[in-house]
Design a protein around this motif. Structure first.
Motif, short mmCIF file in Angstrom:
data_model
loop_
_atom_site.label_atom_id
_atom_site.label_comp_id
_atom_site.label_asym_id
_atom_site.label_seq_id
_atom_site.Cartn_x
_atom_site.Cartn_y
_atom_site.Cartn_z
N ASP A 4 28.19 0.07 57.59
CA ASP A 4 27.78 1.40 56.75
C ASP A 4 28.52 2.59 57.44
O ASP A 4 29.28 3.47 56.88
N PHE A 5 28.32 2.61 58.65
CA PHE A 5 28.89 3.52 59.77
C PHE A 5 30.42 3.50 59.57
O PHE A 5 31.22 4.44 59.42
N ALA A 6 31.13 2.38 59.77
CA ALA A 6 32.60 2.10 59.77
C ALA A 6 32.96 2.66 58.45
O ALA A 6 34.01 3.23 58.15
N MET A 15 18.88 4.46 57.53
CA MET A 15 18.96 3.02 57.54
C MET A 15 18.07 2.25 56.63
O MET A 15 16.81 2.62 56.49
N THR A 16 18.73 1.30 55.60
CA THR A 16 17.93 0.93 54.78
C THR A 16 18.12 -0.66 54.98
O THR A 16 17.36 -1.33 54.23
N SER A 17 18.92 -1.46 55.65
CA SER A 17 18.94 -2.91 55.73
C SER A 17 19.25 -3.43 57.07
O SER A 17 19.58 -4.33 57.25
N GLY A 18 18.82 -2.80 58.39
CA GLY A 18 18.90 -3.33 59.47
C GLY A 18 20.03 -2.88 60.01
O GLY A 18 20.80 -2.19 59.54
N TYR A 19 20.29 -3.24 61.33
CA TYR A 19 21.35 -2.64 62.19
C TYR A 19 22.60 -3.42 61.95
O TYR A 19 23.60 -2.47 62.09
N PHE A 23 4.09 -0.18 61.57
CA PHE A 23 4.94 -0.51 60.36
C PHE A 23 6.16 0.06 60.70
O PHE A 23 6.45 0.80 61.70
N VAL A 24 7.43 -0.78 60.07
CA VAL A 24 8.67 -0.67 60.31
C VAL A 24 9.61 0.22 59.26
O VAL A 24 10.66 0.20 59.37
N ARG A 25 8.88 -0.17 58.08
CA ARG A 25 9.82 0.26 56.89
C ARG A 25 9.06 0.60 55.57
O ARG A 25 7.81 0.48 55.94
#
Length: 444
Positions: A396-398, A386-390, A97-99
Motif C-alpha cells: 500500500d505504501f508503494a 494499517m488494516t491488513s498487516g505489514y 489487543f492488536v486490532r
C-alpha cells in the motif's frame, strides 16, 4: 495445578542470531515467534536444535485475545500447527489487543486491555475458546505499556489472578514488562508478584530497554539492565521458575555478550537450586509433569457464564476509539493521558516504518536511503492506518507513492513500479481509482 515441566535457561531464536544460538554453551531451550516460521519449512537451525534435544516453544503475537472479537479460527489453527511441528510442550501469547474490526484497524503492536469487568469477561471467554482449539496448553504474557486506561476496576494482580482462576491458563511473566509498567504507569512490581498465583507460572521473560524523557521503552534491543535482573531475583525469591528466557529482537550484540547475559540470568535463577534433570532426548514431547490441557468443554472452575454481547460491544467501542486515536489521528478519548497517547502513536508509526523496511529492504534503496524512506513512510502513515498487516502495508505504501508520481526521479519510479507489480500482480491504479477508494472509505 501441577508443577510446570522444567525448561531451564533459554533465548529467543531469531534468524539474525541463529548461528550464534546454536553455539551457545549450556542453552536449554529456545522460543520462536510463531508467525515467523512455517510448519512445513522449518529453518534448518531450528531442526538441528531439536535434533540435539533443545526444546522449542512457539510464542504468538497476533491472536489479540484481549480484543473485543472472538479469536480467529484460522490464527488459532496456525498457532496449533506450529506447536505440533515444533513438538512444543506449550504455546504462549499475550494479554493484549492488536486490532479492531469496526473500523478495521491493525495496531501492529501489543496494546493493553482495560482492567475492567467487561474486558476480563471477554478475555476469559476468548482464552477458553483458544484453549479448546489448541493441541497443547496455553500460557499468557503480561505486556509492557506506555499508558493506562481510565476507569480501571482491578489491579494488575487482581486481573491476572481472576484470569487464572476462571480459565486455568498459565502465566508467562515478563519481569522487564513489570519494570516498564513501574516507570510508565506507577505500578509496583513486588505487589504484582505478591498478588498473582505463582503456581500458575509457565516461565519468565527477561529483556532490555531504555528510558527517554521519563518513559521506559521496552526495546528488546538493549542489554538487560541491573534493575530487571533485580526483579528476576525478586521473583526467584518467591518461586523457582521452570524456565527463564532472554529476549533480543534488534541491534544484536556479539555472541560473547549474549552468552554473558545468559550467564547473568543463570546466576540469578540457580542460586541454591539443585541441578535439574536432563530433558528427554529429542525434546519434542511434553514430559509427564506437563499439566494436561483440559478436555474440550471442561473447565477448571465450574461452568463459565456466557459473555453478554453488550460487554463485547462496550469493549469494542473503547478499543476502537483508542486505536483510531493512535493510528488514524482521531481525537484522544476522554480520560487518557494525551501526551502518552502521542508518544505511543509516534512509536507505532516508527515501528511500522522499521518493520516494513525489514520485510521490503528494497524500498529504502529505491527511495535513496534510510532517511528519505523513513520521511516518506511516516508521511504516508499519517493518512493511511494499517488494516491488513505489514506485508500489505508495504504494498500500500508503494502504491500510494506511485499514485502521487513519486519518487520524483523517473528511474527510481520505474524501479518502484516494477517492484510493486512483481508483488501485487497488477498495474498501479490511476489517481481516479485512489480518489474513488478514499471517497468510498469516507462514506462507509
Amino acid at each position: 495445578m501441577k508443577p510446570m515441566a522444567h525448561l531451564g535457561v533459554g533465548i529467543g531464536w531469531r534468524p539474525e542470531i541463529a548461528d550464534a544460538v546454536e553455539r551457545l554453551s549450556g542453552l536449554d531451550w529456545v522460543e520462536v515467534v510463531a508467525e515467523n516460521v512455517c510448519p512445513g519449512h522449518l529453518p534448518e537451525s531450528l531442526l538441528r536444535l531439536r535434533e540435539r534435544g533443545t526444546r522449542v516453544v512457539p510464542h504468538g503475537v497476533s491472536l489479540g485475545l484481549g480484543g473485543a472479537d472472538r479469536p480467529d479460527p484460522g490464527k488459532l489453527a496456525a498457532l496449533g500447527e506450529r506447536a505440533v511441528a515444533l513438538g512444543a510442550p506449550l504455546v504462549t501469547e499475550h494479554i493484549a489487543f492488536v486490532r479492531t474490526s469496526s473500523p478495521v484497524l491493525e495496531a501492529g503492536h501489543l496494546l493493553p486491555v482495560p482492567r475492567t469487568r467487561d474486558a476480563l469477561d471477554v478475555l476469559c471467554e476468548n482464552v477458553r475458546i483458544a484453549q479448546d482449539a489448541l493441541p497443547v496448553p496455553l500460557a499468557l504474557e503480561n505486556i509492557a505499556a506506555l499508558f493506562s486506561w481510565p476507569g480501571e476496576e482491578l489491579t494488575e494482580g487482581q486481573f491476572l489472578t481472576e484470569l487464572v482462576e476462571r480459565t486455568g491458563v498459565r502465566l508467562l511473566i515478563d519481569v522487564a514488562n513489570l519494570h516498564t509498567n513501574r516507570v510508565n504507569r506507577g505500578e509496583d512490581p513486588a505487589a504484582v508478584l505478591d498478588a498473582i498465583p505463582l503456581e500458575a507460572l509457565a516461565y519468565v521473560h527477561v529483556a532490555g530497554g531504555i528510558e527517554r524523557n521519563g518513559v521506559w521503552h521496552d526495546t528488546h534491543a538493549h542489554p538487560v539492565p541491573p534493575v530487571v535482573l533485580d526483579l528476576l531475583a525478586e521473583l526467584r525469591s518467591r518461586v523457582e521458575p521452570a524456565g527463564v528466557l532472554l529476549e533480543r529482537d534488534d541491534d544484536f550484540p556479539p555472541e560473547a555478550e549474549l552468552a554473558g547475559e545468559l550467564a547473568a540470568i543463570r546466576a540469578v535463577v540457580t542460586v541454591g537450586v539443585a541441578p535439574a534433570p536432563p530433558a528427554p532426548a529429542g525434546g519434542v514431547s511434553a514430559p509427564a509433569d506437563t499439566p494436561p490441557r483440559p478436555a474440550a468443554g471442561s473447565r477448571p472452575v465450574g461452568e463459565p457464564r456466557p459473555v453478554e454481547e453488550s460487554a463485547r460491544t462496550r469493549v469494542a467501542l473503547g478499543q476502537a476509539a483508542l486505536l483510531s486515536a493512535l493510528v488514524a489521528g482521531t481525537p484522544v478519548p476522554e480520560g487518557f493521558d494525551r501526551r502518552r497517547i502521542r508518544v505511543q502513536a509516534r512509536a507505532l508509526a516508527a515501528k511500522r516504518a522499521d518493520v516494513v523496511a525489514k520485510l521490503a529492504p528494497e524500498l529504502p534503496v529505491i527511495l535513496g536511503g534510510p532517511d528519505p524512506y523513513r520521511e516518506a513512510f511516516l508521511s504516508y502513515a499519517k493518512g493511511r492506518p494499517m488494516t491488513s498487516g505489514y506485508r500489505r502495508d508495504a504494498l500500500d505504501f508503494a502504491e500510494d507513492l506511485l499514485i502521487r508520481d513519486l519518487p520524483a526521479d523517473p528511474a527510481a519510479r520505474r524501479r518502484l513500479t516494477t517492484w510493486w507489480r512483481d508483488r501485487a500482480g497488477a498495474k498501479p491504479p490511476r489517481r481516479i481509482v485512489r480518489w474513488a477508494r478514499t471517497l468510498s472509505g469516507r462514506a462507509a
